[in-house]
Design a protein around this motif. Structure first.
Motif, PDB file in Angstrom:
ATOM      1  N   ASP A 137       0.816  -1.224   0.000  1.00 56.91           N
ATOM      2  CA  ASP A 137       0.000   0.000   0.000  1.00 56.91           C
ATOM      3  C   ASP A 137       0.844   1.266   0.000  1.00 56.91           C
ATOM      4  OD1 ASP A 137      -2.429  -1.375  -0.008  1.00 56.91           O
ATOM      5  OD2 ASP A 137      -2.390  -1.627   2.166  1.00 56.91           O
ATOM      6  N   GLY A 138       2.173   1.118  -0.162  1.00 57.51           N
ATOM      7  CA  GLY A 138       3.041   2.274  -0.272  1.00 57.51           C
ATOM      8  C   GLY A 138       3.728   2.652   1.034  1.00 57.51           C
ATOM      9  N   TRP A 139       4.669   3.597   0.898  1.00 58.77           N
ATOM     10  CA  TRP A 139       5.490   4.029   2.029  1.00 58.77           C
ATOM     11  C   TRP A 139       4.677   4.718   3.118  1.00 58.77           C
ATOM     12  CZ3 TRP A 139       9.623   3.384   4.714  1.00 58.77           C
ATOM     13  CH2 TRP A 139      10.136   4.398   5.520  1.00 58.77           C
ATOM     14  N   ALA A 140       3.744   5.567   2.733  1.00 61.10           N
ATOM     15  CA  ALA A 140       2.949   6.303   3.721  1.00 61.10           C
ATOM     16  C   ALA A 140       2.149   5.346   4.601  1.00 61.10           C
ATOM     17  CB  ALA A 140       2.016   7.291   3.028  1.00 61.10           C
ATOM     18  N   ALA A 141       1.577   4.310   3.990  1.00 60.51           N
ATOM     19  CA  ALA A 141       0.808   3.335   4.764  1.00 60.51           C
ATOM     20  C   ALA A 141       1.715   2.585   5.737  1.00 60.51           C
ATOM     21  CB  ALA A 141       0.114   2.350   3.832  1.00 60.51           C
ATOM     22  N   TYR A 142       2.957   2.307   5.310  1.00 64.91           N
ATOM     23  CA  TYR A 142       3.888   1.613   6.204  1.00 64.91           C
ATOM     24  C   TYR A 142       4.266   2.495   7.394  1.00 64.91           C
ATOM     25  CZ  TYR A 142       8.165  -0.580   7.958  1.00 64.91           C
ATOM     26  OH  TYR A 142       9.121  -1.147   8.773  1.00 64.91           O
ATOM     27  N   THR A 143       4.552   3.777   7.143  1.00 60.17           N
ATOM     28  CA  THR A 143       4.906   4.663   8.261  1.00 60.17           C
ATOM     29  C   THR A 143       3.722   4.855   9.202  1.00 60.17           C
ATOM     30  OG1 THR A 143       4.427   6.626   6.911  1.00 60.17           O
ATOM     31  CG2 THR A 143       6.715   5.861   6.972  1.00 60.17           C
ATOM     32  N   ASP A 144       2.512   4.836   8.665  1.00 59.04           N
ATOM     33  CA  ASP A 144       1.329   4.889   9.531  1.00 59.04           C
ATOM     34  C   ASP A 144       1.283   3.654  10.428  1.00 59.04           C
ATOM     35  OD1 ASP A 144       0.537   7.291   8.442  1.00 59.04           O
ATOM     36  OD2 ASP A 144      -0.961   6.400   7.086  1.00 59.04           O
ATOM     37  N   LEU A 271      15.024   1.899   7.329  1.00 61.45           N
ATOM     38  CA  LEU A 271      13.910   2.775   6.978  1.00 61.45           C
ATOM     39  C   LEU A 271      14.155   3.454   5.638  1.00 61.45           C
ATOM     40  CD1 LEU A 271      13.011   4.396  10.421  1.00 61.45           C
ATOM     41  CD2 LEU A 271      11.687   2.705   9.133  1.00 61.45           C
ATOM     42  N   ALA A 272      15.393   3.908   5.427  1.00 58.07           N
ATOM     43  CA  ALA A 272      15.724   4.539   4.143  1.00 58.07           C
ATOM     44  C   ALA A 272      15.597   3.541   3.009  1.00 58.07           C
ATOM     45  CB  ALA A 272      17.142   5.110   4.197  1.00 58.07           C
ATOM     46  N   MET A 273      16.035   2.313   3.239  1.00 62.25           N
ATOM     47  CA  MET A 273      15.946   1.275   2.211  1.00 62.25           C
ATOM     48  C   MET A 273      14.488   0.946   1.887  1.00 62.25           C
ATOM     49  SD  MET A 273      17.577  -2.593   2.220  1.00 62.25           S
ATOM     50  CE  MET A 273      16.498  -3.206   3.523  1.00 62.25           C
ATOM     51  N   ALA A 274      13.657   0.830   2.927  1.00 65.04           N
ATOM     52  CA  ALA A 274      12.245   0.517   2.697  1.00 65.04           C
ATOM     53  C   ALA A 274      11.559   1.623   1.902  1.00 65.04           C
ATOM     54  CB  ALA A 274      11.538   0.309   4.034  1.00 65.04           C
ATOM     55  N   GLU A 275      11.892   2.877   2.200  1.00 68.42           N
ATOM     56  CA  GLU A 275      11.283   3.995   1.466  1.00 68.42           C
ATOM     57  C   GLU A 275      11.695   3.963   0.001  1.00 68.42           C
ATOM     58  OE1 GLU A 275      10.704   8.857   1.779  1.00 68.42           O
ATOM     59  OE2 GLU A 275      12.241   7.867   2.978  1.00 68.42           O
ATOM     60  N   ALA A 276      12.995   3.743  -0.259  1.00 65.45           N
ATOM     61  CA  ALA A 276      13.474   3.699  -1.643  1.00 65.45           C
ATOM     62  C   ALA A 276      12.917   2.484  -2.374  1.00 65.45           C
ATOM     63  CB  ALA A 276      15.000   3.673  -1.662  1.00 65.45           C
ATOM     64  N   ALA A 277      12.817   1.359  -1.679  1.00 63.84           N
ATOM     65  CA  ALA A 277      12.269   0.145  -2.305  1.00 63.84           C
ATOM     66  C   ALA A 277      10.816   0.348  -2.697  1.00 63.84           C
ATOM     67  CB  ALA A 277      12.415  -1.039  -1.346  1.00 63.84           C
ATOM     68  N   LYS A 295      14.200  -6.686  13.456  1.00 64.05           N
ATOM     69  CA  LYS A 295      13.121  -7.265  12.652  1.00 64.05           C
ATOM     70  C   LYS A 295      11.778  -7.136  13.374  1.00 64.05           C
ATOM     71  CE  LYS A 295      16.108 -10.724  10.445  1.00 64.05           C
ATOM     72  NZ  LYS A 295      16.305 -12.162  10.147  1.00 64.05           N
ATOM     73  N   GLU A 296      11.795  -7.374  14.673  1.00 62.21           N
ATOM     74  CA  GLU A 296      10.568  -7.269  15.449  1.00 62.21           C
ATOM     75  C   GLU A 296      10.039  -5.835  15.444  1.00 62.21           C
ATOM     76  OE1 GLU A 296       8.877  -9.941  16.911  1.00 62.21           O
ATOM     77  OE2 GLU A 296      10.322 -10.928  15.589  1.00 62.21           O
ATOM     78  N   LYS A 297      10.935  -4.863  15.419  1.00 66.21           N
ATOM     79  CA  LYS A 297      10.531  -3.464  15.449  1.00 66.21           C
ATOM     80  C   LYS A 297       9.994  -2.978  14.105  1.00 66.21           C
ATOM     81  CE  LYS A 297      13.681  -2.038  19.150  1.00 66.21           C
ATOM     82  NZ  LYS A 297      14.882  -1.239  19.510  1.00 66.21           N
ATOM     83  N   LEU A 298      10.480  -3.565  13.019  1.00 64.53           N
ATOM     84  CA  LEU A 298      10.134  -3.067  11.685  1.00 64.53           C
ATOM     85  C   LEU A 298       9.070  -3.899  10.971  1.00 64.53           C
ATOM     86  CD1 LEU A 298      13.708  -2.199  10.329  1.00 64.53           C
ATOM     87  CD2 LEU A 298      12.028  -0.631  11.301  1.00 64.53           C
ATOM     88  N   LYS A 299       8.829  -5.112  11.396  1.00 66.33           N
ATOM     89  CA  LYS A 299       7.962  -6.018  10.646  1.00 66.33           C
ATOM     90  C   LYS A 299       6.497  -5.579  10.696  1.00 66.33           C
ATOM     91  CE  LYS A 299       6.732  -9.387  14.233  1.00 66.33           C
ATOM     92  NZ  LYS A 299       6.792 -10.801  14.650  1.00 66.33           N
ATOM     93  N   THR A 300       5.756  -5.956   9.641  1.00 71.92           N
ATOM     94  CA  THR A 300       4.302  -5.780   9.634  1.00 71.92           C
ATOM     95  C   THR A 300       3.596  -7.134   9.744  1.00 71.92           C
ATOM     96  OG1 THR A 300       4.231  -5.889   7.218  1.00 71.92           O
ATOM     97  CG2 THR A 300       4.456  -3.702   8.209  1.00 71.92           C
TER      98      THR A 300
END
Length: 360
Positions: A137-144, A271-277, A295-300
Motif C-alpha cells: 500500500d506504499g510508504w505512507a501506509a507503512y509509516t502509519d 527505513l531509508a531502504m524501505a522507502e526507496a524500495a 526485525k521485530e521493530k520493523l515487521k508488519t
C-alpha cells in the motif's frame, strides 16, 4: 512424468523463461532465492549444483534446484546462505517427494528455509517465522503502521537521524548501486561483525565473495542484486546487499560501521531502504528467518519456512540422521528457550572478543 537432471549452465532460454513463468504465477515462490538467475549464478561456483526438470507430457511443470553431496545427501542451492528454498512448480502438479529425491540420486534432502507449497513439506517439520515488511500500500501506509505499532522506535530513529545530521553532516542514500567499491566496504563490516559475535566469517570463503560479486553484476527487470548504502557527510555509515524479483526484496547481508553504533545506523538504513524500495515498486521486503530485535521493530507480519528433511531408506540417510538430527534438535531447544539463547549468544560474543584480541 519424467525427471531430468541438468547443471544450471545447461538450462536454455525456454527453460529459464518457463521457470520464471511458474515462479511469477504463484506468490509463494516470489522470492529471488527461488529465481533461475540465483541458481545459475551459484552453479558458476558450485559444480555440485543441479536442477531437476520435471515434465508431465509435453509440459515442464516444475524445477527443483539442489546440491548433491557425498553419500547421496542433498541440500538446497547455496545451503546455509539462503532464506527461501524448495521447488518452483505448477500449482496443479502432483509430485511425490520420495520419487523426486530418488530420481535426483539422493537418499536424503535436508532444508531449513523451505517455503510453503512443497511436496517435501510434512506436518512433522518445524515451522519458523520469517518477518516481512508489507509495502503493497506504499510508504505512507507503512509509516502509519509503524506509528501505530512501533511508534517509540520509529520516532526515536527519526530523532537520531536528525541529531546525526546536525552533529556530523547530511545523510545521502544510494539505493540499487552497482559500484563494487561500497560492496567491499559492506563485506568488510560484515566480516568484522561475524568475528565480533563469534560467528563463522562467510566471506573468508572465496566462492561466496565471487557469488555476491556476480549477483551484483546481474541486473534485469525480473531479478537483480541490490546494493544499498547510507552515507553521512560523505562517509559510508550503513548498508545492505540483497536480491530482488519484480516485487520482492530479500534481506541478506546488512551491516554498519560500529563507529556510528550509538545513532542506530541499522534502523536508519532499513527505513531509508524501505522507502526507496517502495518508490522502486517493491511490494514486500522479506527480512529472513529469525527474531532479531530490529526485525521485530520493523515487521508488519511474517511468513513461515520449514526445517527438516525428507529421506528414503539408504545408508547415506542413516549417516545423515546420526550426524544432523540430534544437533538440529538441540539447537532448536536452545532457540526456543530465551534464557539458553541469551546465554549462548553471550558465549559467542565472548569468544568473538577473545579471538579478535588474539588476532590483534
Amino acid at each position: 512424468m519424467r525427471i531430468t537432471l541438468v547443471h544450471p549452465r545447461d538450462l536454455g532460454r525456454p527453460e529459464v523463461d518457463r521457470w520464471r513463468a511458474l515462479q511469477e504465477a504463484e506468490p509463494t515462490f516470489d522470492n529471488p532465492f527461488l529465481s533461475p538467475e540465483f541458481t545459475i549464478a551459484v552453479g558458476e561456483s558450485r559444480d555440485q549444483t543441479r536442477v531437476a526438470v520435471v515434465e508431465d507430457g509435453n509440459d515442464v511443470v516444475a524445477f527443483f534446484p539442489f546440491e548433491r553431496h557425498p553419500l547421496g545427501i542433498g541440500k538446497p542451492v547455496a545451503a546455509g546462505l539462503t532464506d527461501a528454498q524448495g521447488m518452483v512448480k505448477d500449482a496443479k502438479a502432483e509430485i511425490d517427494a520420495q520419487t523426486l529425491i530418488k530420481a535426483c540420486g539422493l537418499g536424503v534432502f535436508e532444508f531449513d528455509h523451505l517455503v510453503a507449497g512443497q511436496p517435501m513439506l510434512a506436518e512433522r517439520h518445524e515451522l519458523h517465522p520469517s518477518p516481512i515488511i508489507d509495502l503493497s500500500d506504499g510508504w505512507a501506509a507503512y509509516t502509519d503502521y509503524l506509528t501505530a505499532n512501533s511508534g517509540k522506535t520509529y520516532k526515536s530513529t527519526l530523532a537520531k537521524s536528525r541529531k546525526l545530521q546536525r552533529d556530523v553532516g547530511p545523510l545521502r542514500h544510494d539505493y540499487a548501486s552497482t559500484d563494487p567499491a561500497p560492496l567491499r566496504t559492506l563485506l568488510g563490516w560484515k566480516t568484522d561483525q561475524y568475528r565480533r559475535t563469534g560467528r563463522t566469517d562467510r566471506f573468508a570463503t572465496r566462492w561466496i565473495v565471487e557469488l555476491v560479486e556476480r549477483l551484483l553484476a546481474t541486473q534485469t527487470e525480473a531479478f537483480a542484486g541490490v546494493l544499498d548504502m547510507v552515507y553521512v557527510d560523505g562517509v559510508p555509515m550503513a548498508g545492505h546487499f540483497g536480491l530482488r524479483t519484480r516485487n520482492t526484496l530479500v534481506g541478506w547481508f546488512p551491516a554498519y560501521d560500529t563507529a556510528f553504533a550509538k545513532s542506530s545506523p541499522g534502523l536508519i538504513h532499513h527505513l531509508a531502504m524501505a522507502e526507496a524500495a517502495a518508490a522502486a515498486g517493491i511490494k514486500l521486503i522479506d527480512m529472513g528467518r529469525g527474531t532479531k530485535e530490529y526485525k521485530e521493530k520493523l515487521k508488519t507480519g511474517e511468513l513461515h519456512v520449514a526445517e527438516g528433511r525428507v529421506a528414503r531408506a539408504s545408508a547415506g540417510a542413516g549417516v545423515h540422521w546420526m550426524i544432523r538430527v540430534p544437533v538440529r534438535k538441540a539447537r532448536g531447544a536452545v532457540m526456543a528457550n530465551p534464557v539458553l539463547l541469551k546465554t549462548a549468544d553471550r558465549a559467542l560474543k565472548t569468544y568473538g572478543r577473545l579471538r579478535t584480541a588474539l588476532q590483534a
